[in-house]
Design a protein around this motif. Structure first.
Motif, PDB file in Angstrom:
ATOM      1  N   GLN A   1      46.823  55.179  47.830  1.00  0.00           N
ATOM      2  CA  GLN A   1      47.857  54.181  48.394  1.00  0.00           C
ATOM      3  C   GLN A   1      48.923  53.785  47.246  1.00  0.00           C
ATOM      4  O   GLN A   1      48.689  54.048  46.153  1.00  0.00           O
ATOM      5  CB  GLN A   1      47.222  52.580  48.965  1.00  0.00           C
ATOM      6  CG  GLN A   1      46.508  51.978  47.539  1.00  0.00           C
ATOM      7  CD  GLN A   1      45.933  50.864  48.347  1.00  0.00           C
ATOM      8  OE1 GLN A   1      45.711  50.427  49.180  1.00  0.00           O
ATOM      9  NE2 GLN A   1      45.288  49.900  47.218  1.00  0.00           N
ATOM     10  N   ASN A   2      50.036  53.466  47.709  1.00  0.00           N
ATOM     11  CA  ASN A   2      51.172  53.234  46.799  1.00  0.00           C
ATOM     12  C   ASN A   2      51.248  51.841  46.093  1.00  0.00           C
ATOM     13  O   ASN A   2      50.717  50.970  46.892  1.00  0.00           O
ATOM     14  CB  ASN A   2      52.625  53.467  47.339  1.00  0.00           C
ATOM     15  CG  ASN A   2      52.890  54.736  47.779  1.00  0.00           C
ATOM     16  OD1 ASN A   2      52.694  55.539  46.950  1.00  0.00           O
ATOM     17  ND2 ASN A   2      53.318  55.313  48.988  1.00  0.00           N
ATOM     18  N   PRO A   3      51.529  51.732  45.041  1.00  0.00           N
ATOM     19  CA  PRO A   3      51.648  50.382  44.324  1.00  0.00           C
ATOM     20  C   PRO A   3      52.693  49.516  45.152  1.00  0.00           C
ATOM     21  O   PRO A   3      53.485  50.085  45.999  1.00  0.00           O
ATOM     22  CB  PRO A   3      51.911  50.422  43.018  1.00  0.00           C
ATOM     23  CG  PRO A   3      52.889  51.923  43.052  1.00  0.00           C
ATOM     24  CD  PRO A   3      52.035  52.695  44.059  1.00  0.00           C
ATOM     25  N   VAL A   4      52.551  48.088  45.348  1.00  0.00           N
ATOM     26  CA  VAL A   4      53.302  47.235  45.807  1.00  0.00           C
ATOM     27  C   VAL A   4      54.717  47.456  44.911  1.00  0.00           C
ATOM     28  O   VAL A   4      55.908  47.590  45.730  1.00  0.00           O
ATOM     29  CB  VAL A   4      52.966  45.826  45.859  1.00  0.00           C
ATOM     30  CG1 VAL A   4      54.055  44.756  46.322  1.00  0.00           C
ATOM     31  CG2 VAL A   4      51.825  45.731  46.680  1.00  0.00           C
ATOM     32  N   CYS A   5      54.766  47.404  43.907  1.00  0.00           N
ATOM     33  CA  CYS A   5      55.856  47.371  43.057  1.00  0.00           C
ATOM     34  C   CYS A   5      56.090  48.797  42.273  1.00  0.00           C
ATOM     35  O   CYS A   5      54.957  49.569  42.091  1.00  0.00           O
ATOM     36  CB  CYS A   5      55.802  46.442  41.865  1.00  0.00           C
ATOM     37  SG  CYS A   5      55.610  44.694  42.542  1.00  0.00           S
TER      38      CYS A   5
ATOM     39  N   LEU B   1      38.523  35.976  35.479  1.00  0.00           N
ATOM     40  CA  LEU B   1      37.754  36.016  36.730  1.00  0.00           C
ATOM     41  C   LEU B   1      38.769  35.115  37.844  1.00  0.00           C
ATOM     42  O   LEU B   1      39.455  34.202  37.244  1.00  0.00           O
ATOM     43  CB  LEU B   1      36.539  35.310  36.741  1.00  0.00           C
ATOM     44  CG  LEU B   1      35.348  36.074  36.091  1.00  0.00           C
ATOM     45  CD1 LEU B   1      34.107  35.206  35.958  1.00  0.00           C
ATOM     46  CD2 LEU B   1      34.997  37.138  36.613  1.00  0.00           C
ATOM     47  N   GLY B   2      38.715  35.442  39.229  1.00  0.00           N
ATOM     48  CA  GLY B   2      39.351  34.797  40.160  1.00  0.00           C
ATOM     49  C   GLY B   2      41.081  35.202  40.409  1.00  0.00           C
ATOM     50  O   GLY B   2      41.431  34.685  41.259  1.00  0.00           O
ATOM     51  N   VAL B   3      41.221  36.225  39.720  1.00  0.00           N
ATOM     52  CA  VAL B   3      42.702  37.004  40.137  1.00  0.00           C
ATOM     53  C   VAL B   3      42.575  38.471  39.895  1.00  0.00           C
ATOM     54  O   VAL B   3      41.872  38.768  38.913  1.00  0.00           O
ATOM     55  CB  VAL B   3      43.663  36.150  38.992  1.00  0.00           C
ATOM     56  CG1 VAL B   3      43.723  36.575  37.991  1.00  0.00           C
ATOM     57  CG2 VAL B   3      45.094  36.578  39.743  1.00  0.00           C
ATOM     58  N   SER B   4      42.861  39.119  40.865  1.00  0.00           N
ATOM     59  CA  SER B   4      43.416  40.314  40.738  1.00  0.00           C
ATOM     60  C   SER B   4      44.413  40.864  41.657  1.00  0.00           C
ATOM     61  O   SER B   4      44.606  39.837  42.516  1.00  0.00           O
ATOM     62  CB  SER B   4      42.136  41.116  40.884  1.00  0.00           C
ATOM     63  OG  SER B   4      41.714  40.980  42.422  1.00  0.00           O
ATOM     64  N   THR B   5      44.942  42.037  41.448  1.00  0.00           N
ATOM     65  CA  THR B   5      45.946  42.467  42.243  1.00  0.00           C
ATOM     66  C   THR B   5      45.665  42.455  43.746  1.00  0.00           C
ATOM     67  O   THR B   5      46.119  42.099  44.803  1.00  0.00           O
ATOM     68  CB  THR B   5      46.848  43.811  41.904  1.00  0.00           C
ATOM     69  OG1 THR B   5      47.117  43.575  40.610  1.00  0.00           O
ATOM     70  CG2 THR B   5      47.675  44.397  42.857  1.00  0.00           C
ATOM     71  N   SER B   6      44.398  43.046  44.131  1.00  0.00           N
ATOM     72  CA  SER B   6      43.530  43.037  45.228  1.00  0.00           C
ATOM     73  C   SER B   6      43.390  41.619  45.919  1.00  0.00           C
ATOM     74  O   SER B   6      43.804  41.523  47.026  1.00  0.00           O
ATOM     75  CB  SER B   6      41.980  43.693  45.144  1.00  0.00           C
ATOM     76  OG  SER B   6      42.440  45.222  44.624  1.00  0.00           O
ATOM     77  N   SER B   7      42.916  40.657  44.893  1.00  0.00           N
ATOM     78  CA  SER B   7      42.746  39.219  45.682  1.00  0.00           C
ATOM     79  C   SER B   7      44.435  38.945  46.131  1.00  0.00           C
ATOM     80  O   SER B   7      44.240  38.035  47.176  1.00  0.00           O
ATOM     81  CB  SER B   7      42.042  38.431  44.732  1.00  0.00           C
ATOM     82  OG  SER B   7      43.103  38.098  43.652  1.00  0.00           O
ATOM     83  N   ILE B   8      45.174  39.058  45.184  1.00  0.00           N
ATOM     84  CA  ILE B   8      46.607  38.681  45.764  1.00  0.00           C
ATOM     85  C   ILE B   8      47.060  39.163  47.101  1.00  0.00           C
ATOM     86  O   ILE B   8      47.386  38.545  47.957  1.00  0.00           O
ATOM     87  CB  ILE B   8      47.738  38.901  44.395  1.00  0.00           C
ATOM     88  CG1 ILE B   8      47.163  37.814  43.250  1.00  0.00           C
ATOM     89  CG2 ILE B   8      49.047  38.417  44.941  1.00  0.00           C
ATOM     90  CD1 ILE B   8      48.117  38.253  42.160  1.00  0.00           C
ATOM     91  N   LYS B   9      46.919  40.585  46.948  1.00  0.00           N
ATOM     92  CA  LYS B   9      47.113  41.207  48.369  1.00  0.00           C
ATOM     93  C   LYS B   9      46.496  40.642  49.498  1.00  0.00           C
ATOM     94  O   LYS B   9      46.839  40.384  50.499  1.00  0.00           O
ATOM     95  CB  LYS B   9      46.802  42.676  48.307  1.00  0.00           C
ATOM     96  CG  LYS B   9      47.598  43.504  47.490  1.00  0.00           C
ATOM     97  CD  LYS B   9      47.344  45.082  47.285  1.00  0.00           C
ATOM     98  CE  LYS B   9      48.260  45.858  46.477  1.00  0.00           C
ATOM     99  NZ  LYS B   9      47.563  47.180  46.486  1.00  0.00           N
ATOM    100  N   GLN B  10      45.008  40.329  49.292  1.00  0.00           N
ATOM    101  CA  GLN B  10      44.100  39.495  50.367  1.00  0.00           C
ATOM    102  C   GLN B  10      44.759  38.320  50.719  1.00  0.00           C
ATOM    103  O   GLN B  10      45.047  37.899  52.013  1.00  0.00           O
ATOM    104  CB  GLN B  10      42.915  39.511  49.968  1.00  0.00           C
ATOM    105  CG  GLN B  10      41.845  38.998  51.095  1.00  0.00           C
ATOM    106  CD  GLN B  10      41.719  40.028  52.321  1.00  0.00           C
ATOM    107  OE1 GLN B  10      41.566  41.100  51.954  1.00  0.00           O
ATOM    108  NE2 GLN B  10      42.282  39.365  53.350  1.00  0.00           N
ATOM    109  N   ARG B  11      45.410  37.272  49.729  1.00  0.00           N
ATOM    110  CA  ARG B  11      45.790  36.135  50.209  1.00  0.00           C
ATOM    111  C   ARG B  11      46.927  36.122  51.034  1.00  0.00           C
ATOM    112  O   ARG B  11      47.254  35.424  51.710  1.00  0.00           O
ATOM    113  CB  ARG B  11      45.988  35.454  48.858  1.00  0.00           C
ATOM    114  CG  ARG B  11      44.847  34.789  47.909  1.00  0.00           C
ATOM    115  CD  ARG B  11      45.404  34.076  46.891  1.00  0.00           C
ATOM    116  NE  ARG B  11      45.440  34.508  45.600  1.00  0.00           N
ATOM    117  CZ  ARG B  11      45.758  34.113  44.455  1.00  0.00           C
ATOM    118  NH1 ARG B  11      46.283  32.927  44.272  1.00  0.00           N
ATOM    119  NH2 ARG B  11      45.770  34.945  43.508  1.00  0.00           N
TER     120      ARG B  11
END
Length: 153
Positions: free
Chosen positions: A52-56, A131-141
């Motif tokens: 998959q491509n990065p968002v940025c 803990l508590g933050v990642s690019t994947s978790s931001i995408k999910q939010r």
């Protein structure tokens, strides 16, 4: 005082405080007279590796890293899965990775061995993963917020 060149690498998509914490630790290890070099994954390598491509884009991610006060230089990850060419270009004394890699085979991932690091005089340092933050978790939010917004409308 020893002048350290600290190297870390990654995608750094959707730049967040977990990235900042990693880079801040890199700066502390390098010291004020040392250098922090980030090897940034190219868009092509990210697609090849993650399918998959990065968002940025590379240029957007590079601009964020260059604006970070803890980073001295950003170089492209020229070797793709083989990190040795970028490491050799940076000539670090320390390679920093997050503890999220502690249970994975980082050596195979980066395609080097402990002997190779020893020959180059490089120390591999694990630093605490935020803990508590990642690019994947931001995408999910973002996905969750989009779904909620669309249900309301």
């Amino acid at each position: 005082m020893t002048r350290h060149v600290v190297y870390t690498g990654g995608t750094f998509d959707l730049f967040h405080y977990g990235h900042v914490n990693l880079l801040k630790t890199c700066r502390r290890l390098a010291g004020q007279s040392g250098k922090v070099i980030v090897s940034l994954n190219t868009d092509e390598f990210i697609y090849e590796y993650k399918k998959q491509n990065p968002v940025c884009s590379y240029e957007e991610r590079k601009a964020c890293l260059e604006a970070c006060k803890y980073v001295d230089f950003v170089i492209p990850n020229i070797g793709g899965a083989d990190s040795k060419p970028s490491i050799e270009e940076a000539r670090p004394t320390i390679i920093v990775i997050g503890t999220d890699w502690a249970k994975r085979d980082y050596y195979s991932q980066m395609q080097f061995t402990q002997e190779w690091l020893d020959d180059k005089g490089i120390v591999l340092a694990y630093v605490p993963y935020t803990l508590g933050v990642s690019t994947s978790s931001i995408k999910q939010r973002l996905q969750n917020a989009f779904e909620i917004e669309n249900k309301i409308i």
